[in-house]
Each structure stands twice: as C-alpha cells, then as structure tokens.
Design a protein around this motif. Structure first.
Motif, mmCIF file in Angstrom:
data_model
loop_
_atom_site.group_PDB
_atom_site.id
_atom_site.type_symbol
_atom_site.label_atom_id
_atom_site.label_comp_id
_atom_site.label_asym_id
_atom_site.label_seq_id
_atom_site.Cartn_x
_atom_site.Cartn_y
_atom_site.Cartn_z
ATOM 1 N N GLU A 137 13.075 16.376 21.324
ATOM 2 C CA GLU A 137 11.815 15.709 21.648
ATOM 3 C C GLU A 137 11.488 14.675 20.580
ATOM 4 O OE1 GLU A 137 8.717 14.724 23.736
ATOM 5 O OE2 GLU A 137 9.077 16.826 24.230
ATOM 6 N N GLN A 138 10.991 13.525 21.012
ATOM 7 C CA GLN A 138 10.530 12.527 20.049
ATOM 8 C C GLN A 138 9.058 12.769 19.747
ATOM 9 O OE1 GLN A 138 10.694 8.388 21.202
ATOM 10 N NE2 GLN A 138 10.760 7.715 19.075
ATOM 11 N N TYR A 139 8.687 12.556 18.483
ATOM 12 C CA TYR A 139 7.312 12.763 18.048
ATOM 13 C C TYR A 139 6.770 11.473 17.466
ATOM 14 C CZ TYR A 139 8.026 17.626 19.066
ATOM 15 O OH TYR A 139 8.272 18.793 19.736
ATOM 16 N N HIS A 140 5.523 11.180 17.838
ATOM 17 C CA HIS A 140 4.869 9.962 17.371
ATOM 18 C C HIS A 140 3.916 10.309 16.234
ATOM 19 C CE1 HIS A 140 6.627 7.728 20.560
ATOM 20 N NE2 HIS A 140 5.955 8.348 21.523
ATOM 21 N N PHE A 141 4.181 9.769 15.071
ATOM 22 C CA PHE A 141 3.355 9.986 13.892
ATOM 23 C C PHE A 141 2.523 8.728 13.644
ATOM 24 C CE2 PHE A 141 2.525 9.233 9.435
ATOM 25 C CZ PHE A 141 1.927 10.429 9.037
ATOM 26 N N SER A 142 1.291 8.913 13.205
ATOM 27 C CA SER A 142 0.458 7.773 12.815
ATOM 28 C C SER A 142 -0.522 8.207 11.741
ATOM 29 C CB SER A 142 -0.302 7.215 14.022
ATOM 30 O OG SER A 142 -1.236 8.154 14.525
ATOM 31 N N LEU A 143 -0.983 7.248 10.954
ATOM 32 C CA LEU A 143 -2.067 7.477 10.014
ATOM 33 C C LEU A 143 -2.673 6.135 9.632
ATOM 34 C CD1 LEU A 143 -1.016 8.373 6.331
ATOM 35 C CD2 LEU A 143 0.185 6.748 7.777
ATOM 36 N N TYR A 144 -3.912 6.188 9.202
ATOM 37 C CA TYR A 144 -4.562 5.011 8.623
ATOM 38 C C TYR A 144 -4.392 5.107 7.108
ATOM 39 C CZ TYR A 144 -6.750 3.457 12.934
ATOM 40 O OH TYR A 144 -6.966 2.973 14.196
ATOM 41 N N ALA A 145 -4.047 3.983 6.487
ATOM 42 C CA ALA A 145 -3.824 4.002 5.040
ATOM 43 C C ALA A 145 -4.116 2.635 4.442
ATOM 44 C CB ALA A 145 -2.388 4.420 4.725
ATOM 45 N N ARG A 146 -4.382 2.653 3.147
ATOM 46 C CA ARG A 146 -4.484 1.430 2.354
ATOM 47 C C ARG A 146 -4.065 1.777 0.934
ATOM 48 N NH1 ARG A 146 -11.122 0.832 1.776
ATOM 49 N NH2 ARG A 146 -11.425 2.729 0.529
ATOM 50 N N GLN A 147 -3.484 0.819 0.255
ATOM 51 C CA GLN A 147 -3.134 1.049 -1.160
ATOM 52 C C GLN A 147 -3.900 0.066 -2.034
ATOM 53 O OE1 GLN A 147 1.085 0.601 -1.595
ATOM 54 N NE2 GLN A 147 1.124 -1.546 -0.960
ATOM 55 N N GLN A 148 -4.257 0.521 -3.198
ATOM 56 C CA GLN A 148 -5.003 -0.338 -4.109
ATOM 57 C C GLN A 148 -4.092 -1.435 -4.657
ATOM 58 O OE1 GLN A 148 -7.087 1.858 -7.121
ATOM 59 N NE2 GLN A 148 -8.391 2.945 -5.648
ATOM 60 N N PRO A 149 -4.665 -2.593 -5.009
ATOM 61 C CA PRO A 149 -3.840 -3.693 -5.543
ATOM 62 C C PRO A 149 -2.968 -3.224 -6.702
ATOM 63 C CG PRO A 149 -6.078 -4.439 -5.111
ATOM 64 C CD PRO A 149 -6.091 -2.962 -4.902
ATOM 65 N N GLY A 150 -1.743 -3.689 -6.700
ATOM 66 C CA GLY A 150 -0.800 -3.328 -7.749
ATOM 67 C C GLY A 150 -0.002 -2.071 -7.457
ATOM 68 N N SER A 151 -0.327 -1.395 -6.375
ATOM 69 C CA SER A 151 0.401 -0.178 -6.029
ATOM 70 C C SER A 151 1.655 -0.528 -5.236
ATOM 71 C CB SER A 151 -0.488 0.755 -5.194
ATOM 72 O OG SER A 151 -1.657 1.113 -5.914
ATOM 73 N N ALA A 152 2.634 0.346 -5.328
ATOM 74 C CA ALA A 152 3.866 0.219 -4.544
ATOM 75 C C ALA A 152 4.226 1.616 -4.047
ATOM 76 C CB ALA A 152 4.986 -0.372 -5.380
ATOM 77 N N VAL A 153 3.811 1.920 -2.806
ATOM 78 C CA VAL A 153 3.923 3.285 -2.298
ATOM 79 C C VAL A 153 4.638 3.283 -0.950
ATOM 80 C CG1 VAL A 153 2.644 5.329 -1.543
ATOM 81 C CG2 VAL A 153 1.802 3.973 -3.480
ATOM 82 N N LYS A 154 5.443 4.293 -0.735
ATOM 83 C CA LYS A 154 5.986 4.570 0.588
ATOM 84 C C LYS A 154 5.887 6.076 0.810
ATOM 85 C CE LYS A 154 10.831 4.927 -0.922
ATOM 86 N NZ LYS A 154 12.221 4.402 -0.708
ATOM 87 N N PHE A 155 6.049 6.490 2.058
ATOM 88 C CA PHE A 155 5.977 7.931 2.311
ATOM 89 C C PHE A 155 7.017 8.326 3.339
ATOM 90 C CE2 PHE A 155 2.987 5.999 5.270
ATOM 91 C CZ PHE A 155 3.216 6.675 6.461
ATOM 92 N N THR A 156 7.426 9.575 3.238
ATOM 93 C CA THR A 156 8.413 10.157 4.145
ATOM 94 C C THR A 156 7.733 11.192 5.017
ATOM 95 O OG1 THR A 156 10.184 9.824 2.538
ATOM 96 C CG2 THR A 156 10.595 11.408 4.302
ATOM 97 N N VAL A 157 7.981 11.088 6.309
ATOM 98 C CA VAL A 157 7.440 12.041 7.290
ATOM 99 C C VAL A 157 8.557 13.015 7.641
ATOM 100 C CG1 VAL A 157 6.329 12.304 9.533
ATOM 101 C CG2 VAL A 157 5.987 10.202 8.201
ATOM 102 N N THR A 158 8.285 14.308 7.509
ATOM 103 C CA THR A 158 9.321 15.315 7.742
ATOM 104 C C THR A 158 8.787 16.420 8.644
ATOM 105 O OG1 THR A 158 10.224 14.900 5.526
ATOM 106 C CG2 THR A 158 10.918 16.916 6.641
ATOM 107 N N LEU A 159 9.584 16.775 9.634
ATOM 108 C CA LEU A 159 9.301 17.949 10.454
ATOM 109 C C LEU A 159 10.035 19.136 9.853
ATOM 110 C CD1 LEU A 159 9.753 16.474 14.065
ATOM 111 C CD2 LEU A 159 7.646 16.660 12.718
#
Length: 659
Positions: free
Chosen positions: A133-155
């Motif tokens: 089954e395919q799963y649809h992930f979503s979220l609202y996000a913002r990063q503060q200036p100067g930040s460098a962020v990524k995230f991993t979604v794991t089941l």
C-alpha cells in the motif's frame, strides 16, 4: 405482557434444542397480498453514527497520526521523544492562540550540529499498515533563516523494524505544506510513524499527517474504505449524525458545533471527546475529536451510500446525565441560528454565505436536506421550552424541513410519558424513541406499535440494541441479541405507517479502544467484520419492499404465537413478495404460508437463512462470517410457501408474483 413471548424468552435462556415431532402439524399462516396496509418509507432502515468507541479518529476517518497538530490536553500525547529533549528545550510546543485560535499549537525543534532528532507517533492503538500500500505523508513546516534541515519519514512495523522510508528537504522560511509518498514493504497491525530530523538550525512543524492511498473513493482526507463498504452494503435509507451524546457534550463548552467542523481541515478546532472519561473502567484519556470527519464529510458520506442526511443539533442543553447545563433562553438565538445556517449550508444557493462555503469545499450541488433533529436525549419542560423556539424559527423559514424530537433516554416512565403527551399535543413531526434493553424485552415488545395512534406523529426508533451479557459481564453481540432484534423488527415493519425510520446503535467499535458494547460493526487497525446484528439489519434493509401486506394466523398478527414472529412486504419494483419469519424457540417450526390476492407465485423462490445452534455465538475478527446469511432456492407449489423454520433462526423468503 403476552404469555407467548415469555415462553419464547425462557426457551432462549435455556439454550436447549428440541427436535420437532415427525407428526408435528405445520403452522398455517395467511398472507393477504392484495390488501396493502401501508407504504414503506424509503428511509425505513438506516444507520446512526456517533464518535464513540474510536469510531471517527482511529476508525472510519483514515488518518493514522494521533494528535497530529499537538492540540490534545497534553500536547505531546501520542508522541515518543528522546529522553531529556523537553527539559533541555530541544522540542517546545508553542501556543500562538492570538494568531490562530482554532489551531494554536505547533512544535519547535532545535537541531544542534550533527545531532538528529527523532519523533515517533504511536497512532490509534498502533497503525494498520498493509504491504504494497502507498501512504501519503504531509506536514506544515518552516525553518528559521540560516537553518539547513531535512527529515526522513519511516514506517515501522510492530517490532520497530523499518518497512518504508523516504526523505524530504525543507526550503522555506515561511509555513509551507510538504508532501511525500512511501510504499510499505510489509504488513503491520500496530505499526508506527517515525520522523528523523537532521541538519542544523530550528524547524517548526504542525499538522503531521499520514493517510493510506486507498481510502473510500480514493479521496484525500478520506475515510477507511472497508468500513464505509460495510455501511454501503446495508443500503441505508438515512444516516443520522454526529450522535448521540456527542451532540450534547458533558458541558455546553464541549458540545458539538458544526460550524467548527467545516472549511479547511487545518483550521478545525480539536476538542476532547466526551467519551474520554465517561466510563472509569474503559477510560480513554487519548480520545479527542480532530473533526477531520466533519459535517461536510458526513453529508458526503450520506450521499455516497445513498442515504438521506439526518443531522442532530444541540438545542442549548448539555447532557442531563452529566452536568444538566442549559443555556439561558435569552441566549438561545445563536443555537437556533446554527440550525438555520446548517440548512443553508446543506441546501442553499452557492451565492448564499453557507452555500458558498459548501461549493468552495467542492460540492456546489445541494445535499437535499429534508429533516433535522433538535436535541439528542433531552427530557423535561426545559427541553419543550427550547424545542418550541427552534421549531418556530425553522418552520417559519423552512417549512419543508421535518423535525426529529427527543422522547428522552428510555421507552417508558415519567420522562417518556411527559414528552410523548406534550409533543403530540404540539403536533411534532417525528418522535425519537430509544431502547437499550434485554433480549426478553425485545420479544415482549414486538407488538409495541400495533396500537399506536395512526394519526399522530411518526416514530423514529433512533437507537436500539438487545443487551445480553456475556460470561465476562460485558454486553455481547450474541446471536441471542440479534435474533430478538429480528423478532422486534417484524413489529416495526408491520407498523410502517407509524414507524418511519429505525437504526441500531452504536454503529462502530475498535476492538482495542471501545467504551460501549454491543456495537453493529467491530474493527481493528487492519480488519473489520459485521456482527450477527449487522446481518439482521442488512437483511431487513436489503429486503425492504415498498408496501406492507398482512400476514396472519387465525386472523391475528403473528407476534410471538408459538414463538414465531412474522411480517410481509411486497416489492412492487421487482414484483416479489417478501416474507420474514423468526423462530425464537429451540424447536423447529414447520409452516405453510398461503398467499391470497395473487394469481400465483413463481415455482422457485429464494430463501435466505440466518441462524445458529448456539445463542451465545458471536462473530470475530478471525471468524467474521461465523453467523452470516445462507442463500438457497425454495420450491413453491401453487400459492403456498412451505418451509420448516429451524430453531433460533431468521428466514427471508422472496417469491415472484405472477402477473
């Protein structure tokens, strides 16, 4: 109370099978197919939905993330976070109530260099994840200036093993919706969602969501397909929503307010579910209402399954069993306006305020609302006073809308009698009767409506279920309860000129999160099943017919004589006679049903049988069809239908009428 129902109930309680004598004479019944007693309402058999037993969030609403916007009373409930992360400020829940009162909280995560941060959501008693089954992930996000962020979604599966993963990079200092998809490599009954943030800087997150691709009609923000399919298979004539005691709230502050459940899902205000702590022995401190399933979705569901919508609104009274709080009469206008605005939302032109919102949400056509409930299980003169003001305002502006009115929490007694007498004098449209009683009560009351006033208000059997206890002390969906409901329902059908609607209650229950039993449909995170009671409801609704015709024994209605109950309808659209027979005894009953008023019957008919030799038998997730209908052909000679009704059984015979 009649003698025969008492005898039948004794046989039910004894649970002893007695084989019929070889010489036993058949019971002779007569159907007067040419004497139409009344029409059957298209909405005769319907369903009642209330968010109890994790029916909505964690149930039919397919969202898998619990507390997705951090709005529970404990903002991080449902989330597992690293030890010490809160105390050292690595995660904070920020409240911006002045800027966003309906969804004020979000999580602020600080990432020191080279130190990832992990959040895990447990779901609703786990997450049901299916391989492939395919799963649809979503979220609202913002990063503060100067930040460098990524995230991993794991089941994660039940043991914490990765069964699906994908990575998303953030690229905005403003709130932005991020979406991604991932496919599960394995099945998990109690899986989890893990988010791992890496990089440096500060990130704000909100509305973290996970839905399966396959929802009902593949809709985003959709409903769980298997549960809706079970509802659709009932072919319900109406859908009553959103309750139930949910409408009232323990206090008025947590009553159901429909206007807070429509529009943008992200702006719907989360509140505590009143069943959160109603039952100490089944407390559910994590039971809240996200209103992802709101009034628009209820209307849409009703339309999808071919049911007329029946919304119930708060009448300015909280639950009288709890706080008994009421709004002052001089402050009732906003409650009444809510009712008027709901009619506009459902039926109004797209140029009206609320009709425009409906159109904006994707449904410019009207929902064809025809009826509305004023209050749930209210009683006393305080209810009559408030109902009268509602009725006057609604009827003045929308005289075509029919109103459903409370007769209190039970089918008899002072509360019932007062409202029954008073509302009849006020010429109420529809009176809502509720009965949660023993199986014996249902047998004894199968003739309840035979003597009701034919010129008075119509009756809505709005909530009913036979409550038989199992060995553990809890009410069970046993075959005994279903069989006695089937017997009782012959009386509802026979009196369709008085009883216009009926619905079993409650509808849904999570096997790991229920507060109330019995219930029509049970489910876990992956599976679902209909109870014996479900199949009784289905057989009635799928064999509704269009007109009622008499079925008699010795010129009397059949309601407990020889422990047999019966009703008959004609389906004018298919040209069939439909006979319903219930045997509530431990002895098989041969019957001969002579049909008058027709030229003849087809030589072959269809017989559907629902039965069990064990009155305490139930269906389960592992054996969902243990008690389920069996279909076979039945030979018919001339104009007489002959069969032997097995012990403890419900039979439905369909026979084509020769023109």
């Amino acid at each position: 109370m009649k003698i025969q129902p008492i005898i039948a109930s004794l046989a039910l309680m004894a649970g002893v099978y007695t084989s019929p004598s070889a010489a036993q004479q058949p019971l002779n019944f007569t159907v007067k197919a040419g004497e139409v007693k009344t029409t059957v309402s298209p909405g005769m058999w319907g369903i009642f939905f209330e968010d109890i037993n994790f029916s909505a969030d964690g149930g039919i609403y397919a969202e898998l993330v619990k507390n997705r916007s951090f709005e529970f009373s404990s903002p991080l409930m449902g989330w597992t976070i690293p030890e010490g992360a809160v105390s050292n400020g690595q995660i904070m829940v920020v409240n911006r109530k002045d800027d966003n009162s309906s969804n004020p909280r979000f999580a602020k995560i600080t990432l020191p260099a080279a130190r990832p941060f992990t959040l895990v959501n447990e779901g609703f008693r786990g997450m049901g994840i299916k391989a492939g089954e395919q799963y649809h992930f979503s979220l609202y996000a913002r990063q503060q200036p100067g930040s460098a962020v990524k995230f991993t979604v794991t089941l994660l599966d039940d043991a914490g093993k990765t069964i699906g993963t994908t990575t998303v990079s953030l690229d905005s200092n403003n709130w932005q919706l991020y979406k991604t998809g991932l496919t599960a490599a394995a099945t998990a009954a109690k899986g989890k969602l893990q988010l791992t943030f890496t990089g440096t800087g500060v990130i704000d997150v909100d509305m973290i969501s996970l839905f399966p691709q396959h929802t009902w009609k593949e809709r985003s923000n959709g409903l769980r397909a298997d549960l809706v399919q079970l509802l659709a298979d009932l072919r319900p004539g109406f859908l009553r929503f959103p309750g139930g005691c949910i409408v009232e709230g323990r206090e008025l502050v947590n009553r159901y307010q429909w206007k807070k459940t429509v529009g943008d899902v992200n702006e719907r205000e989360v509140i505590i579910n009143r069943w959160n702590n109603e039952f100490a022995h089944r407390a559910a401190p994590d039971y809240f209402q996200s209103f992802g399933l709101g009034f628009f979705e209820y209307f849409l569901l009703a339309e999808d399954i071919g049911a007329s919508p029946l919304p119930i609104l708060n009448c300015g009274m909280a639950c009288q069993f709890n706080s008994a709080e009421v709004v002052a009469i001089n402050e009732l206008d906003p409650y009444i306006q809510d009712a008027l605005d709901l009619i506009e939302f459902a039926n109004g032109d797209v140029n009206t305020k609320w009709g425009a919102l409906r159109a904006k949400m994707g449904h410019p056509a009207a929902f064809n609302l025809k009826m509305m409930g004023v209050g749930n299980e209210q009683w006393g003169p305080q209810y009559v006073e408030r109902y009268t003001l509602f009725a006057k305002a609604i009827k003045n502006k929308y005289p075509e809308i029919r109103l459903v009115n409370s007769l209190g929490p039970g089918p008899s007694g002072d509360k019932f009698n007062f409202l029954n007498d008073t509302l009849r004098k006020l010429h109420a449209d529809i009176l809502d009767e509720h009965y949660y009683s023993s199986p014996e009560w249902f047998l004894s009351n199968a003739s309840r409506y035979d003597s009701y006033d034919r010129k008075g208000p119509k009756i809505f059997a709005g909530e009913y279920a036979a409550h038989g206890k199992g060995t553990d002390g809890y009410h069970k969906n046993s075959w005994q309860s279903a069989l006695t409901e089937a017997a009782f329902m012959t009386g509802l059908e026979r009196n369709a000129d008085v009883v216009e609607m009926a619905s079993y209650a409650p509808l849904l229950a999570h096997v790991d999160g229920w507060q109330w039993a019995p219930d029509l449909i049970w489910f876990d995170n992956l599976r679902s099943y209909g109870t014996p009671n479900y199949y009784v409801q289905k057989l009635y609704a799928n064999n509704k017919g269009t007109v009622v015709v008499p079925i008699l024994k010795d010129n009397q209605v059949i309601s407990g004589q020889d422990s047999v109950y019966a009703s008959t309808v004609v389906d004018e659209q298919s040209g069939e006679l439909v006979i319903k027979l219930v045997n509530a005894s431990a002895t098989a009953k041969p019957v001969a049903v002579a049909v008058e008023g027709v030229k003849g019957l087809a030589a072959n008919g269809r017989l559907t049988i629902l039965r069990s030799n064990d009155l305490q038998a139930i269906n389960t997730l592992d054996k969902p069809l243990g008690i389920s209908p069996e279909e076979k052909n039945i030979a018919i000679k001339g104009k007489t239908v002959r069969t032997e009704i097995a012990p403890w059984s419900f039979y439905v015979v369909r026979a084509k009428i020769n023109k």
